[in-house]
Structure formats: structure tokens, C-alpha cells
Design an enzyme around this catalytic site. Sequence first.
Site, mmCIF file in Angstrom:
data_model
loop_
_atom_site.group_PDB
_atom_site.id
_atom_site.type_symbol
_atom_site.label_atom_id
_atom_site.label_comp_id
_atom_site.label_asym_id
_atom_site.label_seq_id
_atom_site.Cartn_x
_atom_site.Cartn_y
_atom_site.Cartn_z
ATOM 1 N N HIS A 323 0.856 -1.188 0.000
ATOM 2 C CA HIS A 323 0.000 0.000 0.000
ATOM 3 C C HIS A 323 0.899 1.247 0.000
ATOM 4 C CE1 HIS A 323 -3.735 2.180 0.776
ATOM 5 N NE2 HIS A 323 -3.024 2.939 1.589
ATOM 6 N N ALA A 324 0.724 2.121 -1.010
ATOM 7 C CA ALA A 324 1.639 3.255 -1.187
ATOM 8 C C ALA A 324 1.543 4.230 -0.013
ATOM 9 C CB ALA A 324 1.308 3.992 -2.482
ATOM 10 N N HIS A 353 1.276 11.976 -6.173
ATOM 11 C CA HIS A 353 0.525 12.171 -4.923
ATOM 12 C C HIS A 353 1.438 11.971 -3.709
ATOM 13 C CE1 HIS A 353 -2.659 11.776 -1.862
ATOM 14 N NE2 HIS A 353 -1.941 10.764 -1.419
ATOM 15 N N GLU A 354 2.171 10.850 -3.687
ATOM 16 C CA GLU A 354 3.014 10.552 -2.518
ATOM 17 C C GLU A 354 4.121 11.590 -2.351
ATOM 18 O OE1 GLU A 354 2.014 8.575 -0.368
ATOM 19 O OE2 GLU A 354 0.604 7.331 -1.480
ATOM 20 N N HIS A 357 3.184 14.588 -0.311
ATOM 21 C CA HIS A 357 3.363 14.472 1.147
ATOM 22 C C HIS A 357 4.814 14.789 1.526
ATOM 23 C CE1 HIS A 357 -0.550 12.746 2.121
ATOM 24 N NE2 HIS A 357 -0.398 11.757 1.253
ATOM 25 N N GLU A 381 -3.503 15.487 2.141
ATOM 26 C CA GLU A 381 -3.904 14.594 1.050
ATOM 27 C C GLU A 381 -4.044 15.349 -0.279
ATOM 28 O OE1 GLU A 381 -3.969 11.370 1.270
ATOM 29 O OE2 GLU A 381 -3.636 11.348 3.429
ATOM 30 N N HIS A 481 -11.117 1.517 6.710
ATOM 31 C CA HIS A 481 -10.964 2.651 7.625
ATOM 32 C C HIS A 481 -11.837 2.537 8.867
ATOM 33 C CE1 HIS A 481 -9.308 3.815 3.793
ATOM 34 N NE2 HIS A 481 -8.659 4.812 4.358
ATOM 35 N N TYR A 491 -10.434 12.872 3.287
ATOM 36 C CA TYR A 491 -10.389 12.554 1.859
ATOM 37 C C TYR A 491 -11.438 13.360 1.094
ATOM 38 C CZ TYR A 491 -7.556 8.723 3.641
ATOM 39 O OH TYR A 491 -6.591 7.996 4.290
#
Length: 585
Positions: A323-324, A353-354, A357, A381, A481, A491
Amino acid sequence: DSAKPTAESARQFLERAEKELLALSNAAGQASWVQATYITPDTEALAAAANEKQIKAAVAFAKEAARYDGVDLPPDQARKMKILKTGLTIAAPADDKESNELTQLMTRMESNYGKGKYCPKPDACQDLQQLSRTIGESRDPAKLLEAWQGWHTVPAKSNPPLKTDFLRYVELSNKGAKELGFANTGAMWRSKYDLAPDEFAKEVDRLWKQVEPLYLSLHAYTRNKLREKYGDAVVPAQGPIPAHLLGNMWAQSWDNLYPTLAPPNADPGYDLTQVLQARKSTAVDMVRMGESMYVSLGFQPLPATFFERSLLTKPRDRDVVCHASAWDVDNVDDLRIKMCIEPTSEDFFTIYHELGHNYYQRAYNRQPFLFRDGANDGFHEAIGDTIQLSITPDYLKQIGLISAVPDPSRDLGLLMKRALEKVAFLPFGLMIDQWRWKVFSGEIPPDKYNASWWELRRKYQGVAPPVARAEADFDPGAKYHVPGSVPYTRYFLAHILQFQFHRALAQKAGCDLKTTPLHRCSIYQNQAAGQAYREMLALGASKPWPEALQILTGKREMDATAILDYFAPLKKWLDEQNAGKPVGW
């Protein structure tokens, strides 16, 4: 220490808290990294021990911070006290036995979810990945129904049933939240947003009302197309869409349905996955492309340790969590991502996306420890997703991935694809916590958990269960979740904020929105946009999020009109397709 709290003792307390929490965070970060990239019973035990230490200290500091309520403090110290009190996802009760029970419950719920399998025959078990593949790829309603029902039996079949653990978790986490002065765990989660908990709930509703018309258009079009495909017996002309037909186990994003829903003549003329595979792009090549986008905006290149320490491909010799995720292990510059990268369009976008962060973590690393976080969790996010919106055909041509930019008439396909991912998600992003907030407050009692879950899914998403459900089923537990105790509203906010950020950055980059549609604007290589972005990111959590938002957008409130701008050409087209057909449910 029974001495009366003073401004000076508050300063000393905060200094001690920040020093201890930084050390514990770094230790937990290292232990968790090893556990995620070398899964063994030993690394799991070490990570659990480090995390428990960190949580215990955070709860103790939160309780100590409450002693300073009413002491007149400078604004930055008052903000740190607030962050200490509202920074927890779970507040364990003071009683050691109960605190320990809560930690074990949470570990067990997460493990039972991770181990969950559907076994029609003892030797034919399927896990979530396999069942999700069926939901994503099959177009046979009977197979879809079996896969959907299969995964939704897992919560009731886990040992003990997930609902049993969840009830106790609600009870104990509420007890801990009350000890910190909150009405319940849901109120504690909502208090993180620089607004009163009830104000924040109203704010979320206001944003949903802004985007609801766009969602309704997409929903009606999708329902009609699915009806053409499966017939009236499976999909009604009016009413909600059966949840197993939308290409995703939770009907939260519909992009797997793109081949069914694509507008005619919408093929952009390139397939990014095929391009990456033809070029034999490696994981490092793909990360370098992402990095060069950020560098083109004036961000510094990633540190050398990033490429030495990240996990970018799936090792052959051991189990890892694929999971990224993005990491900042020492809270300064030890940035990493953990991801099993394949040369696909999806992974290409995920990398951007990552890295968002990581670049956010680096931008605020000079702040005091308690301010090394996003302005709110929706911001964190949204940062990389905003950059993803600049991956336009023009950008792909500029970096040499495609040779020609498709004609604007092909944009409808790109917009449809993005809407099936982003717009379809909005009501789902909203309803998970609407359900949990009501569960924590007692408004939804245990004997109505499942019925209320489906009422909310019908109300917001317009989806219905494909077969009758009972209270013995615990369908909320089929979404990670919920047993994983991860708040979800972030999100929803991120999906609103990324378009608001993108519009503001596009304007700063000189994109004339009167002549160029928003979805065609890319900020690649624009220093002015990069500068504005970095100014907002550097604040971290040091100021309330409306101030961070104002720096970039000139506005102090979240605003969903940017999504409407972005998808305007698609909305017009959808409404033409829906003319004379029922909309809504």
C-alpha cells in the site's frame, strides 16, 4: 506537580512535550518502516511496542495540556496546547487495563480485516485483492454479486465478529475522549479543524451542497448506461444503483467502468500505461519524472538518501506492505516512499501524490515539532493531488512521453475518466464519518448500525445493497478505515481542496481561464506558482487552516466551485445525455 499552572510552566511543559514526542515519533517511524518493509512476527512486535509508547505519551501530554485551560498564553503556545489535545485519533482511557484492552482491540480488528477471506469451498478462498479484481474487471452480474457478497460476509465471520469488537471500541474510545473533555470520539475528531465540532459538520454539508448537482448528473448518466448494459431487471430506471455494479467494492470510485461510460470519439490517442511499458520505464525513472515536476516549480531535488532508503519495487524474497505511503522518518529530511511501483498510468499518478506528502513534510521541517503537520489533514492529502491536475496532455508532451497533444474535442474522455475517480468519490468520502459521528454520539444505536449505514449510502451516494441486509451483517466493517479507526472526512476535504488549489495556482501561473479551460492548465515550470505553493506549505500547522488557504487562494473558506469549473464541459455534455430521463433517486 500540584503547583498552579502559569505561562512560564506552560512554556517549559511544551518544550518537554515537543522534545519527547519528537524522539518517540522518530523511534516509532523507524520501527514501523522496518515492520512494513520486512514483515515478520519480530518486526510487528517491535513496531507495536514503539507505537504504544508514542500513543501513551501523546495521551498523557494531552491530559496534562488540559491543565492549562484558562491560562493566558501567547498565540503560538495556545495553538500547541490545542494541537496536543486534538491531535489524537484515539484517546485511550486512563485506566491501564482498559487502555491495554483498547490497543489490543484495535490491533485485532485491523488484523482480522487484513486476514479476511471469502471461502465458498475450504480450498477456494479469495482475499480482498482477488475479489476486488473481479468487481473491477468482470461484467457478469452473477460473478459481481458473488464477489460483493463474499467480501461483505467477512465482518460477521471474523473471530470474534467484527461488530462485537467495534461496540467495545466505541465504548472505550468514547470514555477516553470524555476524559479529555470531549463529548465523544466523533466530537474529538471534528475539533481538529479550527472550528467548533458542530460548525465543522455544517461546513462539510455546505460543501456537499455545492457539488451535489454535478454528482447527480454523473449518477443519472451512469445508471442509464448500466441499465442499457444489464437490463431493467438488474438496474432500475429510477432509484439507487445496486452497489455491486460500479466497479469498486465500496462503489467509491467508478473509473473501472470507463470503457462502458466513455463518451463516443473520446480516445485521447495515447495510453499512458502502454507508453511507460514501451519505454521500459523503471520505478526510479517514474519517481524522477515526479521529482522533476516539483523541481520545475522551484522545490529542491529529493535528498540522496531518498533513493537509497525508499522501497520502490516489490522485493522477491520477503513480504512487504505494498500500500503506497510517504514517510518522513526523522521529521527533518529523511524522506521516503514505500510503494511497489509498476509501469502503469495509475502508479505514475500515485507517485506525484506521494511526493506531495514528502515535499509538504520538507517545507515545514523548520517549524517547532508540534507544527510539523498539514494545516488540516485534508491539506496533506490534497498537495500531491493538486500537482496531478497539472499532468495534462501538454505536460506529457513537454516531458517527452507523448509526441502530439490530442485535439480538445477529446477532452471529454479525460474529464469523464477523472470524474469517475474524483466526483464519484465525494459522497462516499462524506458519508463514512457521517455514520461514525452518529455512532460515537449514540444517535445511531447498535441495533441500527447496518440499516443506518445503508440509509446514508442511499441518501448521499444513491447506491443500494444488491441483496437484503440484516443487522447480523456489519457492512461498515467491510471498509478498512472503519476497523482501522482512520478518520475519513480528510479525503472528502482533499477532493474539494485540490481543485481550489489548482485553480489558484493556474491563475498565478498566468493561465487565462476566460480562454483556456481549467482542465487544460498546467503549472509545470512555473516559478510564480511554485513560490506561492511553498509559502503555504511552509506554514505547516502553525496557523489555523483558513490563514494557510488565504495565502494561496485569497479566500478563507473552502470552496467547491473550482470542481464545477473544472468539470463544466463534462457537466454540459452529461445534462444533454440525461435530457428527458430521471435524475436523482
